[in-house]
Write a protein that holds these residues in place. Structure first.
Motif, PDB file in Angstrom:
ATOM      1  N   GLN A  93     -62.209 -25.660  13.302  1.00  0.00           N
ATOM      2  CA  GLN A  93     -63.445 -24.880  14.345  1.00  0.00           C
ATOM      3  C   GLN A  93     -64.623 -26.273  14.631  1.00  0.00           C
ATOM      4  N   ALA A  94     -65.599 -26.125  13.135  1.00  0.00           N
ATOM      5  CA  ALA A  94     -66.061 -27.410  13.025  1.00  0.00           C
ATOM      6  C   ALA A  94     -65.980 -29.062  13.882  1.00  0.00           C
ATOM      7  N   LYS A  95     -64.235 -29.486  13.544  1.00  0.00           N
ATOM      8  CA  LYS A  95     -63.832 -30.358  14.164  1.00  0.00           C
ATOM      9  C   LYS A  95     -63.446 -30.650  15.454  1.00  0.00           C
ATOM     10  N   GLN A  96     -62.698 -29.293  15.815  1.00  0.00           N
ATOM     11  CA  GLN A  96     -62.886 -29.297  17.626  1.00  0.00           C
ATOM     12  C   GLN A  96     -64.079 -29.411  18.432  1.00  0.00           C
TER      13      GLN A  96
ATOM     14  N   ARG B 160     -73.783 -29.414  18.027  1.00  0.00           N
ATOM     15  CA  ARG B 160     -74.890 -28.720  17.787  1.00  0.00           C
ATOM     16  C   ARG B 160     -74.082 -27.825  16.706  1.00  0.00           C
ATOM     17  N   ALA B 161     -73.004 -26.538  17.448  1.00  0.00           N
ATOM     18  CA  ALA B 161     -72.335 -25.825  16.797  1.00  0.00           C
ATOM     19  C   ALA B 161     -71.392 -26.706  15.640  1.00  0.00           C
ATOM     20  N   ALA B 162     -70.734 -27.818  15.892  1.00  0.00           N
ATOM     21  CA  ALA B 162     -70.343 -27.966  14.903  1.00  0.00           C
ATOM     22  C   ALA B 162     -71.010 -28.390  14.079  1.00  0.00           C
ATOM     23  N   ILE B 163     -72.169 -28.622  13.520  1.00  0.00           N
ATOM     24  CA  ILE B 163     -73.604 -29.193  12.732  1.00  0.00           C
ATOM     25  C   ILE B 163     -73.717 -28.462  11.874  1.00  0.00           C
TER      26      ILE B 163
ATOM     27  N   SER C 286     -67.066 -32.114   6.151  1.00  0.00           N
ATOM     28  CA  SER C 286     -66.433 -33.260   6.826  1.00  0.00           C
ATOM     29  C   SER C 286     -67.533 -34.528   7.007  1.00  0.00           C
ATOM     30  N   LEU C 287     -68.858 -35.444   5.787  1.00  0.00           N
ATOM     31  CA  LEU C 287     -69.979 -35.962   6.467  1.00  0.00           C
ATOM     32  C   LEU C 287     -70.136 -36.616   6.883  1.00  0.00           C
ATOM     33  N   ASP C 288     -68.865 -37.510   7.448  1.00  0.00           N
ATOM     34  CA  ASP C 288     -68.664 -38.421   8.506  1.00  0.00           C
ATOM     35  C   ASP C 288     -68.940 -38.058   9.813  1.00  0.00           C
ATOM     36  N   ASP C 289     -68.172 -36.976  10.231  1.00  0.00           N
ATOM     37  CA  ASP C 289     -67.724 -36.769  11.160  1.00  0.00           C
ATOM     38  C   ASP C 289     -69.113 -35.558  11.643  1.00  0.00           C
ATOM     39  N   GLU C 290     -70.168 -35.430  10.460  1.00  0.00           N
ATOM     40  CA  GLU C 290     -71.097 -34.155  10.449  1.00  0.00           C
ATOM     41  C   GLU C 290     -72.251 -35.644  11.040  1.00  0.00           C
TER      42      GLU C 290
END
Length: 416
Positions: A292-295, A320-323, A335-339
């Motif tokens: 969900q965060a990646k999406q 912001r929602a993903a973070i 996922s630290l890189d994506d974050e």
């Protein structure tokens, strides 16, 4: 046990971090410290980020200018000793690795099939929170074992498809590692090999994941027509898990670069609806799972290429929602890189909305990253952020100028 599981992390250098802490405590920009110690502000920034290790004269001048009373010199001396010790250890490690590889090639006992699969699964999850370099080493080691088994026919007939699937997943991990290290050509070669393995294994789920990854690599190269072609080559994917959602979001990223706001938003909305009706899980977690965060992250990274306004507002919200989701996740799912990139996408959207202070705050976690976490995507996206600071009417702002200096120090290729 894999090389990744056995390896120890190298202790990061302390001098650059200590220098930055003292500079910030004094309220000085990079340029202000530069004027006092007569070293270029870009070089100072690279020292702070760990890209450069200065000589003792630099340490003495900085110690004096920042009233450190010898503390910076002591930190520099400790780092110098550690660097020398690391060099000696590296030489020993290289020699011991060569000897171990000879032993592996001569060994009669193989890793059991189940153990090999479990190590690949652990590696796929470990990728989320690890620098790409150690993952690359471990994946090469495991792939060597799997290829040796394949070439020497050391498998039962019913195990062949599973062996190809294992090799294909390792090729996928190698593709991600190479791309994060900035080598898109090698990444695409690994991805093509992964696709061939998925076809031999008859695994549509891996095949769709690879097509999405090939699209990702093409987007990194700026070839959006080819990136879109990779997505569209999967004509009707109905496999398990989140593969269809990832393809839809990848398509949204492609359309956003063609300034097609309608198709971008439609694809993101379709993916959001698909998430609500998702009834199966992915066969493998980690980088093979589209969370969900990646999406949400994909949504933010797509929308920032449109015209701003409501698209930029949605981009900031989704980033912001993903973070927020990642910050609540256990370490193995984060996922630290994506974050880090999500912070950059939020900052870009806020800059589109003309909120420089909020953008500077949003990008701060990215500029505070240690050197080993500075993957190639960050440098590419920082280039656009720096260009927006130059061309977006912020040129007269001292805060924007200091931010550009810091970006240039963090990623020299991103500077003006």
């Amino acid at each position: 046990m894999s090389a990744f599981a056995e390896s120890e992390s190298v202790e990061p250098l302390e001098f650059g971090a200590s220098l930055r802490t003292l500079r910030v405590q004094h309220g000085w920009s990079l340029r202000e410290l530069s004027s006092r110690i007569r070293f270029h502000h870009g070089y100072i920034g690279r020292v702070e980020q760990g890209h450069k290790f200065p000589d003792r004269q630099f340490a003495e001048l900085a110690d004096r200018a920042l009233d450190a009373h010898g503390a910076l010199i002591g930190t520099w001396r400790g780092d110098a000793d550690r660097r020398e010790e690391a060099a000696r250890t590296g030489r020993l490690l290289a020699a011991s690795t060569r000897d171990s590889l000879r032993l592996i090639s001569a060994a009669e006992q193989l890793i059991e099939n189940g153990d090999l699969d479990r190590q690949v699964r652990r590696l796929a999850v470990a990728y989320l929170g690890s620098p790409p370099g150690p993952i690359l080493v471990a994946a090469v080691e495991l792939r060597g074992e799997a290829l040796r088994r394949l070439q020497q026919h050391q498998y039962r007939p019913h195990e062949l498809a599973d062996l190809y699937l294992t090799i294909g997943r390792l090729q996928g991990i190698l593709a991600y590692s190479a791309l994060d290290l900035g080598d898109a050509e090698s990444a695409m070669t690994h991805a093509r090999a992964a696709l061939a393995c998925s076809e031999r294994a008859g695994d549509a789920e891996l095949g769709a994941w690879v097509r999405g990854t090939q699209s990702l690599i093409a987007r990194f190269q700026g070839d959006y027509p080819q990136a879109e072609a990779h997505i569209l080559s999967v004509s009707a994917f109905h496999g398990p898990g989140t593969g269809a959602l990832r393809l839809l979001c990848g398509y949204a990223q492609c359309r956003s670069h063609f300034a097609d706001s309608t198709a971008t938003i439609r694809a993101l909305d379709q993916a959001a609806e698909g998430r609500e009706h998702l009834s199966t899980t992915d066969s493998m977690a980690g980088i093979f799972e589209f969370s969900q965060a990646k999406q949400l992250y994909y949504g933010g990274s797509s929308l920032i290429w449109l015209d701003g306004g409501t698209d930029a507002e949605r981009a900031a919200r989704e980033a912001r929602a993903a973070i927020a989701i990642w910050e609540m996740e256990p370490p193995e799912a984060r996922s630290l890189d994506d974050e880090a990139l999500a912070h950059l996408y939020e900052a870009t959207a806020l800059l589109q909305l003309r909120d420089l202070d909020a953008a500077a705050a949003a990008i701060r976690p990215v500029l505070d990253l240690p050197a080993e976490r500075q993957i190639s995507w960050i440098g590419k996206r920082l280039s656009r952020f720096a260009a927006m600071l130059h061309s977006g009417g912020f040129a007269s702002s001292p805060g924007a100028a200091d931010l550009v200096d810091e970006i240039h120090a963090f990623a020299p290729a991103a500077g003006p």
